[in-house]
Design a protein around this motif. Structure first.
Motif, short mmCIF file in Angstrom:
data_model
loop_
_atom_site.label_atom_id
_atom_site.label_comp_id
_atom_site.label_asym_id
_atom_site.label_seq_id
_atom_site.Cartn_x
_atom_site.Cartn_y
_atom_site.Cartn_z
N GLY A 75 -81.09 19.15 22.57
CA GLY A 75 -82.08 18.11 22.81
C GLY A 75 -83.29 18.17 21.90
O GLY A 75 -83.43 19.06 21.06
N PRO A 76 -84.21 17.21 22.09
CA PRO A 76 -85.34 17.02 21.17
C PRO A 76 -86.47 18.01 21.41
O PRO A 76 -86.48 18.75 22.39
CB PRO A 76 -85.80 15.59 21.50
CG PRO A 76 -85.47 15.45 22.96
CD PRO A 76 -84.18 16.20 23.15
N LEU A 77 -87.43 17.98 20.49
CA LEU A 77 -88.60 18.85 20.61
C LEU A 77 -89.61 18.31 21.60
O LEU A 77 -90.42 19.09 22.13
CB LEU A 77 -89.26 19.03 19.24
CG LEU A 77 -88.49 19.85 18.21
CD1 LEU A 77 -89.32 20.03 16.95
CD2 LEU A 77 -88.08 21.20 18.78
N HIS A 78 -89.62 17.00 21.84
CA HIS A 78 -90.56 16.51 22.85
C HIS A 78 -89.96 16.77 24.23
O HIS A 78 -89.31 15.94 24.85
CB HIS A 78 -90.94 15.04 22.63
CG HIS A 78 -89.83 14.14 22.21
ND1 HIS A 78 -88.92 13.59 23.08
CD2 HIS A 78 -89.51 13.68 20.98
CE1 HIS A 78 -88.08 12.82 22.42
NE2 HIS A 78 -88.41 12.85 21.15
N SER A 79 -90.20 18.00 24.68
CA SER A 79 -89.63 18.50 25.92
C SER A 79 -90.64 19.40 26.62
O SER A 79 -91.28 20.24 26.00
CB SER A 79 -88.35 19.30 25.64
OG SER A 79 -87.95 20.03 26.77
N ALA A 80 -90.76 19.21 27.94
CA ALA A 80 -91.69 20.04 28.71
C ALA A 80 -91.29 21.51 28.67
O ALA A 80 -92.12 22.39 28.91
CB ALA A 80 -91.73 19.56 30.17
N ALA A 81 -90.01 21.79 28.34
CA ALA A 81 -89.55 23.18 28.27
C ALA A 81 -90.31 23.97 27.21
O ALA A 81 -90.42 25.20 27.30
CB ALA A 81 -88.05 23.22 27.99
N LEU A 82 -90.85 23.28 26.20
CA LEU A 82 -91.58 23.95 25.13
C LEU A 82 -93.07 24.07 25.44
O LEU A 82 -93.81 24.70 24.68
CB LEU A 82 -91.37 23.22 23.80
CG LEU A 82 -89.92 23.15 23.31
CD1 LEU A 82 -89.83 22.32 22.04
CD2 LEU A 82 -89.36 24.55 23.07
N GLY A 83 -93.52 23.44 26.52
CA GLY A 83 -94.90 23.57 26.95
C GLY A 83 -95.88 22.85 26.04
O GLY A 83 -95.51 22.09 25.14
N VAL A 84 -97.15 23.11 26.27
CA VAL A 84 -98.22 22.47 25.51
C VAL A 84 -98.09 22.78 24.02
O VAL A 84 -98.40 21.93 23.17
CB VAL A 84 -99.60 22.93 26.03
CG1 VAL A 84 -100.72 22.40 25.15
CG2 VAL A 84 -99.81 22.45 27.47
N ASP A 85 -97.61 23.97 23.67
CA ASP A 85 -97.46 24.32 22.27
C ASP A 85 -96.50 23.38 21.55
O ASP A 85 -96.67 23.09 20.36
CB ASP A 85 -96.95 25.76 22.13
CG ASP A 85 -98.05 26.78 22.38
OD1 ASP A 85 -99.24 26.39 22.39
OD2 ASP A 85 -97.72 27.97 22.56
N GLY A 86 -95.50 22.89 22.27
CA GLY A 86 -94.58 21.94 21.66
C GLY A 86 -95.28 20.65 21.27
O GLY A 86 -95.08 20.12 20.17
#
Length: 322
Positions: free
Chosen positions: A251-262
């Protein structure tokens, strides 16, 4: 603040959020309404009631004379009816779930309203759909001139700029891959992945042959670790922003799994692309590079009908700096 509103509701990637915001702002300006920026439920956060605009951008009270509400006080707001589109006149519980066909219907209804140059009788116009291409470029430029990134994000941008950009002519390369997600309108550009990779390399080579006043460096932004590895093999001196990737094809980088740093990494790349001398957009349908396309002197895009053809777009430096 008046008692009529335009609500810009988006939970998508920042390119879509900001372009749609520009369309909502232009309508608010024309109809003398207050603009509410409602990015709760953002794909970059796992807190559903946190307004992502206030997480990533400095508070702002107006944009070129249009009053703005943009922080978590929006949780206490009760926007006055009636509403446009009509869907939003339902009870709050009924409005929670909107099928895709309703979202697309609202996009068309909003597009017709924005393009008509007329005002709605509704007290609150809810823009909860993708509104890219629904405003003029000056409206987009106005948004980017008016909003300011949080200081901690801006400091990271300036540090990278000093290290890599200040004494070089930088070719920015954005490759939107999708990494396993449904990339919709971008998909035709990836119909032949090997051809796509050759196109990207050809565009970088072309950019290198353009006149440059300083030594050239290549800056890569992508959502795929696989693409990063391929481009780095082809151009060993390429540099990137250090960030986390999703696992291959997940999946994409705009994901809550990556948190605010994403989300911060996305904005750092977006704004640094806007400070390059030349930008390669692959595919050119991605809203992520819209900011760069408004401010960078030279942009290289691709002709989907003729994959071997590269399109060089140049704009006067006066337009870039305006």
């Amino acid at each position: 603040m008046n008692d009529r509103f335009v609500v810009s509701r988006r939970r998508t990637g920042f390119g879509d959020c900001l372009w749609s915001l520009a369309a909502a702002w232009r309508y608010a300006q024309r109809t003398r309404r207050t603009l509410a920026i409602d990015w709760r439920g953002s794909c970059y956060l796992d807190q559903p009631f946190t307004n992502a605009f206030a997480v990533f951008f400095e508070p702002i009270q107006d944009i070129a004379g249009v009053p703005v509400v943009c922080d978590n006080q929006i949780n206490q707001f009760s926007f006055p009816g009636p509403f446009f589109p009509l869907w939003w006149n339902k009870s709050p519980i009924e409005c929670l779930y909107r099928p895709d066909e309703q979202i697309f219907r609202e996009r068309d209804e909003l597009s017709e309203l924005l393009e008509s140059q007329e005002d709605s009788d509704a007290n609150t116009v809810v823009c909860d759909a993708c509104l890219m291409w629904r405003c003029d470029q000056e409206a987009e430029r106005q948004i980017f001139r008016s909003i300011k990134l949080r200081s901690e994000i801006q400091l990271r941008i300036e540090a990278i700029y000093r290290e890599h950009f200040r004494d070089h002519s930088v070719i920015g390369v954005h490759v939107r891959h999708g990494n396993g997600e449904d990339i919709m309108a971008h998909a035709p550009y990836w119909a032949d992945p090997e051809l796509a990779f050759r196109q990207i390399c050809a565009a970088v080579d072309k950019a290198k042959t353009l006149p440059h006043s300083k030594p050239v460096k290549v800056f890569l932004c992508t959502d795929s670790a696989q693409v990063l590895a391929q481009i780095s093999d082809a151009f060993p001196s390429v540099f990137t922003v250090l960030k986390s990737f999703q696992a291959h094809q997940t999946g994409p980088l705009h994901s809550a799994a990556l948190g605010v740093d994403g989300g911060s990494s996305a904005l750092i790349e977006m704004y640094l692309l806007g400070r390059c001398d030349t930008v390669v957009r692959f595919p050119p349908t991605s809203a992520f590079t819209r900011y760069a396309s408004l401010f960078v002197p030279r942009v290289i895009e691709f002709d989907l009908n003729d994959p071997t053809r590269l399109i060089l777009k140049e704009q006067p430096i006066t337009d870039v700096l305006a």
